[in-house]
Each structure stands twice: as structure tokens, then as C-alpha cells.
Scaffold this motif. Structure first.
Motif, PDB file in Angstrom:
ATOM      1  N   VAL A 206      -8.032 -14.168  23.890  1.00  0.00           N
ATOM      2  CA  VAL A 206      -9.114 -13.195  23.717  1.00  0.00           C
ATOM      3  C   VAL A 206      -9.427 -12.504  25.043  1.00  0.00           C
ATOM      4  O   VAL A 206      -9.405 -11.280  25.163  1.00  0.00           O
ATOM      5  CB  VAL A 206     -10.382 -13.862  23.166  1.00  0.00           C
ATOM      6  CG1 VAL A 206     -11.537 -12.864  23.090  1.00  0.00           C
ATOM      7  CG2 VAL A 206     -10.112 -14.471  21.796  1.00  0.00           C
ATOM      8  N   SER A 207      -9.691 -13.313  26.068  1.00  0.00           N
ATOM      9  CA  SER A 207     -10.213 -12.750  27.319  1.00  0.00           C
ATOM     10  C   SER A 207      -9.165 -12.039  28.163  1.00  0.00           C
ATOM     11  O   SER A 207      -9.509 -11.251  29.043  1.00  0.00           O
ATOM     12  CB  SER A 207     -10.854 -13.869  28.152  1.00  0.00           C
ATOM     13  OG  SER A 207      -9.910 -14.873  28.487  1.00  0.00           O
ATOM     14  N   GLU A 208      -7.877 -12.285  27.924  1.00  0.00           N
ATOM     15  CA  GLU A 208      -6.840 -11.617  28.729  1.00  0.00           C
ATOM     16  C   GLU A 208      -6.904 -10.104  28.566  1.00  0.00           C
ATOM     17  O   GLU A 208      -6.416  -9.350  29.415  1.00  0.00           O
ATOM     18  CB  GLU A 208      -5.452 -12.128  28.338  1.00  0.00           C
ATOM     19  CG  GLU A 208      -5.036 -11.793  26.907  1.00  0.00           C
ATOM     20  CD  GLU A 208      -3.692 -12.383  26.529  1.00  0.00           C
ATOM     21  OE1 GLU A 208      -2.885 -12.669  27.438  1.00  0.00           O
ATOM     22  OE2 GLU A 208      -3.431 -12.574  25.328  1.00  0.00           O
ATOM     23  N   ALA A 209      -7.533  -9.650  27.473  1.00  0.00           N
ATOM     24  CA  ALA A 209      -7.605  -8.216  27.225  1.00  0.00           C
ATOM     25  C   ALA A 209      -8.871  -7.576  27.784  1.00  0.00           C
ATOM     26  O   ALA A 209      -8.963  -6.345  27.842  1.00  0.00           O
ATOM     27  CB  ALA A 209      -7.522  -7.943  25.720  1.00  0.00           C
ATOM     28  N   VAL A 210      -9.840  -8.398  28.218  1.00  0.00           N
ATOM     29  CA  VAL A 210     -11.171  -7.849  28.503  1.00  0.00           C
ATOM     30  C   VAL A 210     -11.166  -6.830  29.627  1.00  0.00           C
ATOM     31  O   VAL A 210     -11.862  -5.810  29.555  1.00  0.00           O
ATOM     32  CB  VAL A 210     -12.173  -8.996  28.808  1.00  0.00           C
ATOM     33  CG1 VAL A 210     -11.842  -9.696  30.120  1.00  0.00           C
ATOM     34  CG2 VAL A 210     -13.599  -8.461  28.850  1.00  0.00           C
ATOM     35  N   THR A 211     -10.375  -7.055  30.676  1.00  0.00           N
ATOM     36  CA  THR A 211     -10.350  -6.106  31.795  1.00  0.00           C
ATOM     37  C   THR A 211      -9.319  -4.994  31.599  1.00  0.00           C
ATOM     38  O   THR A 211      -9.231  -4.084  32.429  1.00  0.00           O
ATOM     39  CB  THR A 211     -10.052  -6.833  33.121  1.00  0.00           C
ATOM     40  OG1 THR A 211      -8.798  -7.521  33.016  1.00  0.00           O
ATOM     41  CG2 THR A 211     -11.147  -7.838  33.439  1.00  0.00           C
ATOM     42  N   GLU A 212      -8.542  -5.082  30.507  1.00  0.00           N
ATOM     43  CA  GLU A 212      -7.468  -4.111  30.288  1.00  0.00           C
ATOM     44  C   GLU A 212      -7.741  -3.183  29.112  1.00  0.00           C
ATOM     45  O   GLU A 212      -6.902  -2.344  28.782  1.00  0.00           O
ATOM     46  CB  GLU A 212      -6.138  -4.851  30.048  1.00  0.00           C
ATOM     47  CG  GLU A 212      -5.795  -5.915  31.078  1.00  0.00           C
ATOM     48  CD  GLU A 212      -5.817  -5.387  32.502  1.00  0.00           C
ATOM     49  OE1 GLU A 212      -5.465  -4.210  32.700  1.00  0.00           O
ATOM     50  OE2 GLU A 212      -6.206  -6.145  33.403  1.00  0.00           O
ATOM     51  N   LEU A 213      -8.906  -3.337  28.474  1.00  0.00           N
ATOM     52  CA  LEU A 213      -9.177  -2.550  27.272  1.00  0.00           C
ATOM     53  C   LEU A 213      -9.141  -1.043  27.556  1.00  0.00           C
ATOM     54  O   LEU A 213      -8.652  -0.262  26.731  1.00  0.00           O
ATOM     55  CB  LEU A 213     -10.534  -2.945  26.688  1.00  0.00           C
ATOM     56  CG  LEU A 213     -10.600  -4.335  26.036  1.00  0.00           C
ATOM     57  CD1 LEU A 213     -12.023  -4.637  25.582  1.00  0.00           C
ATOM     58  CD2 LEU A 213      -9.637  -4.430  24.857  1.00  0.00           C
ATOM     59  N   GLY A 214      -9.660  -0.634  28.702  1.00  0.00           N
ATOM     60  CA  GLY A 214      -9.662   0.786  29.036  1.00  0.00           C
ATOM     61  C   GLY A 214      -8.254   1.345  29.136  1.00  0.00           C
ATOM     62  O   GLY A 214      -7.961   2.426  28.603  1.00  0.00           O
ATOM     63  N   SER A 215      -7.376   0.605  29.803  1.00  0.00           N
ATOM     64  CA  SER A 215      -5.991   1.060  29.961  1.00  0.00           C
ATOM     65  C   SER A 215      -5.255   1.081  28.632  1.00  0.00           C
ATOM     66  O   SER A 215      -4.462   1.994  28.350  1.00  0.00           O
ATOM     67  CB  SER A 215      -5.253   0.148  30.950  1.00  0.00           C
ATOM     68  OG  SER A 215      -5.855   0.193  32.226  1.00  0.00           O
ATOM     69  N   ILE A 216      -5.509   0.061  27.796  1.00  0.00           N
ATOM     70  CA  ILE A 216      -4.861   0.015  26.480  1.00  0.00           C
ATOM     71  C   ILE A 216      -5.331   1.189  25.623  1.00  0.00           C
ATOM     72  O   ILE A 216      -4.535   1.859  24.962  1.00  0.00           O
ATOM     73  CB  ILE A 216      -5.168  -1.330  25.786  1.00  0.00           C
ATOM     74  CG1 ILE A 216      -4.533  -2.488  26.573  1.00  0.00           C
ATOM     75  CG2 ILE A 216      -4.639  -1.320  24.359  1.00  0.00           C
ATOM     76  CD1 ILE A 216      -4.920  -3.859  26.059  1.00  0.00           C
ATOM     77  N   ALA A 217      -6.635   1.421  25.633  1.00  0.00           N
ATOM     78  CA  ALA A 217      -7.193   2.531  24.853  1.00  0.00           C
ATOM     79  C   ALA A 217      -6.609   3.864  25.306  1.00  0.00           C
ATOM     80  O   ALA A 217      -6.305   4.738  24.482  1.00  0.00           O
ATOM     81  CB  ALA A 217      -8.716   2.540  24.981  1.00  0.00           C
ATOM     82  N   LYS A 218      -6.422   4.013  26.608  1.00  0.00           N
ATOM     83  CA  LYS A 218      -5.865   5.262  27.147  1.00  0.00           C
ATOM     84  C   LYS A 218      -4.425   5.454  26.707  1.00  0.00           C
ATOM     85  O   LYS A 218      -4.025   6.555  26.299  1.00  0.00           O
ATOM     86  CB  LYS A 218      -5.961   5.243  28.678  1.00  0.00           C
ATOM     87  CG  LYS A 218      -5.474   6.519  29.324  1.00  0.00           C
ATOM     88  CD  LYS A 218      -5.661   6.452  30.845  1.00  0.00           C
ATOM     89  CE  LYS A 218      -5.163   7.728  31.513  1.00  0.00           C
ATOM     90  NZ  LYS A 218      -5.345   7.669  32.995  1.00  0.00           N
ATOM     91  N   GLU A 219      -3.632   4.368  26.760  1.00  0.00           N
ATOM     92  CA  GLU A 219      -2.214   4.498  26.401  1.00  0.00           C
ATOM     93  C   GLU A 219      -2.037   4.836  24.927  1.00  0.00           C
ATOM     94  O   GLU A 219      -1.170   5.648  24.563  1.00  0.00           O
ATOM     95  CB  GLU A 219      -1.463   3.205  26.723  1.00  0.00           C
ATOM     96  CG  GLU A 219       0.001   3.251  26.288  1.00  0.00           C
ATOM     97  CD  GLU A 219       0.807   2.069  26.792  1.00  0.00           C
ATOM     98  OE1 GLU A 219       1.759   1.681  26.092  1.00  0.00           O
ATOM     99  OE2 GLU A 219       0.485   1.547  27.881  1.00  0.00           O
ATOM    100  N   PHE A 220      -2.857   4.222  24.066  1.00  0.00           N
ATOM    101  CA  PHE A 220      -2.690   4.433  22.630  1.00  0.00           C
ATOM    102  C   PHE A 220      -3.665   5.477  22.074  1.00  0.00           C
ATOM    103  O   PHE A 220      -3.801   5.602  20.859  1.00  0.00           O
ATOM    104  CB  PHE A 220      -2.846   3.104  21.889  1.00  0.00           C
ATOM    105  CG  PHE A 220      -1.759   2.112  22.213  1.00  0.00           C
ATOM    106  CD1 PHE A 220      -0.439   2.347  21.840  1.00  0.00           C
ATOM    107  CD2 PHE A 220      -2.041   0.947  22.903  1.00  0.00           C
ATOM    108  CE1 PHE A 220       0.561   1.436  22.140  1.00  0.00           C
ATOM    109  CE2 PHE A 220      -1.051   0.033  23.207  1.00  0.00           C
ATOM    110  CZ  PHE A 220       0.263   0.281  22.828  1.00  0.00           C
ATOM    111  N   HIS A 221      -4.360   6.178  22.980  1.00  0.00           N
ATOM    112  CA  HIS A 221      -5.241   7.294  22.609  1.00  0.00           C
ATOM    113  C   HIS A 221      -6.307   6.861  21.595  1.00  0.00           C
ATOM    114  O   HIS A 221      -6.477   7.484  20.542  1.00  0.00           O
ATOM    115  CB  HIS A 221      -4.419   8.458  22.038  1.00  0.00           C
ATOM    116  CG  HIS A 221      -3.276   8.879  22.920  1.00  0.00           C
ATOM    117  ND1 HIS A 221      -3.468   9.509  24.142  1.00  0.00           N
ATOM    118  CD2 HIS A 221      -1.930   8.726  22.769  1.00  0.00           C
ATOM    119  CE1 HIS A 221      -2.280   9.744  24.693  1.00  0.00           C
ATOM    120  NE2 HIS A 221      -1.342   9.279  23.893  1.00  0.00           N
TER     121      HIS A 221
END
Length: 414
Positions: free
Chosen positions: A25-40
């Protein structure tokens, strides 16, 4: 080779694998912005699902995982869960689209539920007496501890110029710990295999109200805790104009404070302090510190101090995992009991980030404060269990402790 099979190594490895499971769960917490940007991704709900999806799998399947532990053995299920977590991480890393990324998160969630339920059952199996109380208090830190590495390594994925670096690191750590577990964790003895019912243990758990009460209490605390953890960094960064990476690094202290609170529960209980006193202090401090965070704006450092106090007080509540063995109807049902408690806990872990992220983007401090107060009120359902304390003789203790020898031998393997 003897050192790797020592009690302390076994406890460390099992606990660390539990932390790796929660890190799905938490491995994504600091990367959500980058993931959202890549997948629009413009929908905040879709972003929240990326983080919470593994916990949904636990919320749906932990009871079944507990049954699998009772049937197949905690060691087997633990190792299988770790392998599935790594497979899910690899699928996420290779995902070319949002839908395939979610599929990978589902796989990691399956690994999470198997690993977490097996880990807590195994810790109960290899410990007794006061040391079991302390180990269960330690176990209660596994969710907040899972946020430590993401907060410490905040900015590292940016250094590698890809959010996938966080998932690569997590899979490598999990694989290494699984290898150590294979070498150090003992199998169930023939006697233990005959003690575990295939159906009676599960039936007894489903009919007993106490595991439900404890699980609901943990779920409410987990709802608040994960909701605040997932939104505190952007909230404070926006409120005080501080870089998000800097706030994330400050949040490491909050996770440490939470772990201290959890561990102090075990120490307090072993010294005869009543669970009701500990939990009441936790609720009072949590209410005051949360209201300070959301309804005042007196400065960044004061808010950080309040967040540390909140996480410490929340640790006093989740540290009541030390009482989990006393709610099991029998020793044979320990896997199913831990599965049910974990399942209810992870309902909170799933809902917390979703609702708090929604409130964050609505810029609604009152809603956040209200969710904290409601969650803490729900925690009170565990009062009947708090009143019993760790020395209450449950069915599991009547069966298990008599054969354990000295109750204070940490790591006695039956």
C-alpha cells in the motif's frame, strides 16, 4: 547457520515480511503524483484507488487467508505470499496502462493478505507469555512501519527519473527476506498439524463476538491513521508552503513515534497497567492533536509536533494487538482469528486514504477533523476486550500455554 535460526532472527524476519506486505500500500504513497502524470489521471478517486487497492484485497480475503494458514501452515502461506507480492510488483513495473497497473496492484494485494495473516499467526506460534505480549505490540506497528521507507526514500525515485524505482526496491527487499524466512522459520510439528481443525476453528471464530469488536476497533484506528498518513504531506506542504519532500522526511518522526506508542502498550501491560487506561489516554491525546493539526494554523513545526503526538497516541490504540490472543476461541482457530481481525483492520486501511484524499482536494479541514473524531468514537467498541487485559485466559491460552513450558521463554516453538 545456527544464528539465522535464533528466536530474535525469526521474529525479525517474520515482522519484516509483514512490513513488506503492508508496503504494497505505502510504496505508492510518495509516487502517486508521478503515476497520475504518466497515465494522465485527472480523477482523484482513481489516484486513491492505486494506493488502496491492495488493502481492499486484504479486507475481502483475510478470513479465507486465515483458514488457509490453519490448513496449510503459517510458514507455507508466508512464503507463498511473499512470492506473490514480488510477482505483483513486477507486473506493476511492466504496466503500460492504468488498467494493467491496477491488475498488478490486485496481485500484490493477494500477496499482502497471505503474508500478513501468516506472519501474525506465526509470531503467536513461536512466542509465549509476556514476550508474546511484547511481540504482538511490535506486530501492531507493521502498518505504520511500512510508511517509514517511502518517507525516508522520498525523492529517490525522482533521482532515478521513474516512479518504478520504488517498486523495484520493494520487490528486491521482499525477495531477500523471503529467502531468509525459508532458512530460519520452523515448520509445524506433527503435533501442531493434528491440533488444527479444518472447519471447527473457523466456525468458532465466526460465532464469537470478541474478534469482531477488536477488529472493528483496529479498523477505525487504521482508517484515521492511514488517511492522515496519506494526506499529511500535501496538507502541510500546501498550508505552510514547505516542499513536500521536506515534509515527508519530517513524517519519518511520526512513524517512529507511532512505533514507540505501540511498543509501550506491551511494556505497560506487562507492568500491570490496565488496557482501559492506556486506550483512554490514546483517544484523548489523538483527539486533541488532530484538532490542533486541522483547526489551527500556528506554524509548521508546531503542526509537525502535533502529528508526532497524534501518531504516538494512535500507537497506544493499535498496540492493543497485544490482546489478540485472548479473543481467539481456541488455539486451533488462531489463524482464522487473526485473519478476521486483519480483514476488519484493512477495511479501514482501504477507506482511509480514499476519503481523506477526497477531503484534501476539497480543502476541507472540518471534514478531516470530523472523520478523526468519528473514527476514534468507533474505537470504543473494544472496551469489553480492554477491560479483560492480557492475562485473561482465553480458549487459545488454555490449550496453548499449558504445553509451552516457561511462559517467558521468548520464541519457544511448540
Amino acid at each position: 547457520m545456527a544464528a539465522i535460526k535464533s528466536t530474535f532472527v525469526r521474529i525479525f524476519v517474520v515482522y519484516a515480511l509483514g512490513v513488506m506486505a503492508a508496503m504494497t500500500v505505502s510504496e505508492a504513497v510518495t509516487e502517486l503524483g508521478s503515476i497520475a502524470k504518466e497515465f494522465h489521471l485527472m480523477d482523484h478517486g482513481k489516484v486513491g484507488v492505486i494506493m488502496s487497492l491492495p488493502s481492499l484485497m486484504v479486507a475481502l480475503g483475510a478470513l479465507l487467508a486465515g483458514y488457509a494458514v490453519d490448513r496449510l501452515g503459517d510458514r507455507v502461506v508466508l512464503l507463498c505470499g511473499a512470492v506473490i507480492i514480488v510477482a505483483g510488483d513486477l507486473y506493476v513495473i511492466a504496466s503500460p496502462s492504468y488498467s494493467s497497473l491496477l491488475a498488478g496492484r490486485v496481485v500484490t494485494g493477494v500477496g499482502y493478505v497471505l503474508t500478513a495473516v501468516a506472519a501474525v499467526t506465526l509470531l503467536i506460534r513461536i512466542t509465549t507469555g509476556k514476550q508474546r505480549t511484547m511481540v504482538m505490540a511490535l506486530w501492531s506497528t507493521f502498518v505504520p512501519a511500512s510508511f517509514l521507507l517511502p518517507f525516508i526514500s522520498a525523492g529517490l525515485a525522482e533521482h532515478f527519473q521513474t516512479w518504478r524505482a520504488a517498486f523495484v526496491g520493494h520487490s528486491l527487499l521482499t525477495l531477500g527476506l523471503a529467502f531468509l524466512a525459508m532458512l530460519s522459520i520452523p515448520r509445524r510439528t506433527p503435533e501442531e498439524k493434528t491440533q488444527f481443525s479444518r472447519t471447527r476453528g473457523l466456525s468458532a471464530v465466526l460465532k464469537s463476538p470478541l474478534p469482531y469488536l477488536l477488529g472493528i476497533s483496529f479498523g477505525a484506528d487504521a482508517f484515521i491513521q492511514t488517511g492522515m498518513i496519506s494526506t499529511l504531506t500535501p496538507w502541510l506542504a500546501k498550508t505552510y508552503g514547505v516542499p513536500a519532500v521536506e515534509v515527508a522526511h519530517w513524517n519519518v518522526g511520526a512513524m517512529i513515534a507511532n512505533a514507540i506508542g505501540c511498543l509501550m502498550v506491551g511494556a505497560f501491560l506487562n507492568r500491570g497497567i490496565k488496557a482501559t487506561v492506556i486506550a483512554s489516554a490514546g483517544i484523548l491525546l489523538a483527539v486533541l492533536s488532530a484538532l490542533f493539526i486541522y483547526l489551527t494554523a500556528v506554524g509548521f513545526l508546531f503542526s509537525i509536533a502535533a502529528s508526532w503526538l497524534f501518531m504516538f497516541s494512535s500507537g497506544l490504540l493499535v498496540g492493543m494487538w497485544a490482546l489478540a490472543p485472548i479473543v481467539a476461541p481456541s488455539r486451533e482457530s488462531m489463524g482464522a482469528t487473526s485473519g478476521l481481525i486483519t480483514q476488519l483492520t484493512l477495511v479501514g486501511v482501504f477507506l482511509g486514504p480514499l476519503l481523506f484524499i477526497n477531503a484534501l482536494h476539497a480543502d476541507d479541514a472540518n471534514q478531516m477533523a470530523l472523520m478523526v473524531i468519528i473514527g476514534l468514537a468507533i474505537c470504543l467498541v473494544a472496551i469489553p476486550i480492554w477491560r479483560r487485559g492480557p492475562n485473561h485466559q482465553s480458549g487459545s491460552q488454555h490449550v496453548g500455554e499449558g504445553s509451552a513450558g516457561s511462559g517467558d521463554k521468548l520464541g519457544t516453538v511448540r
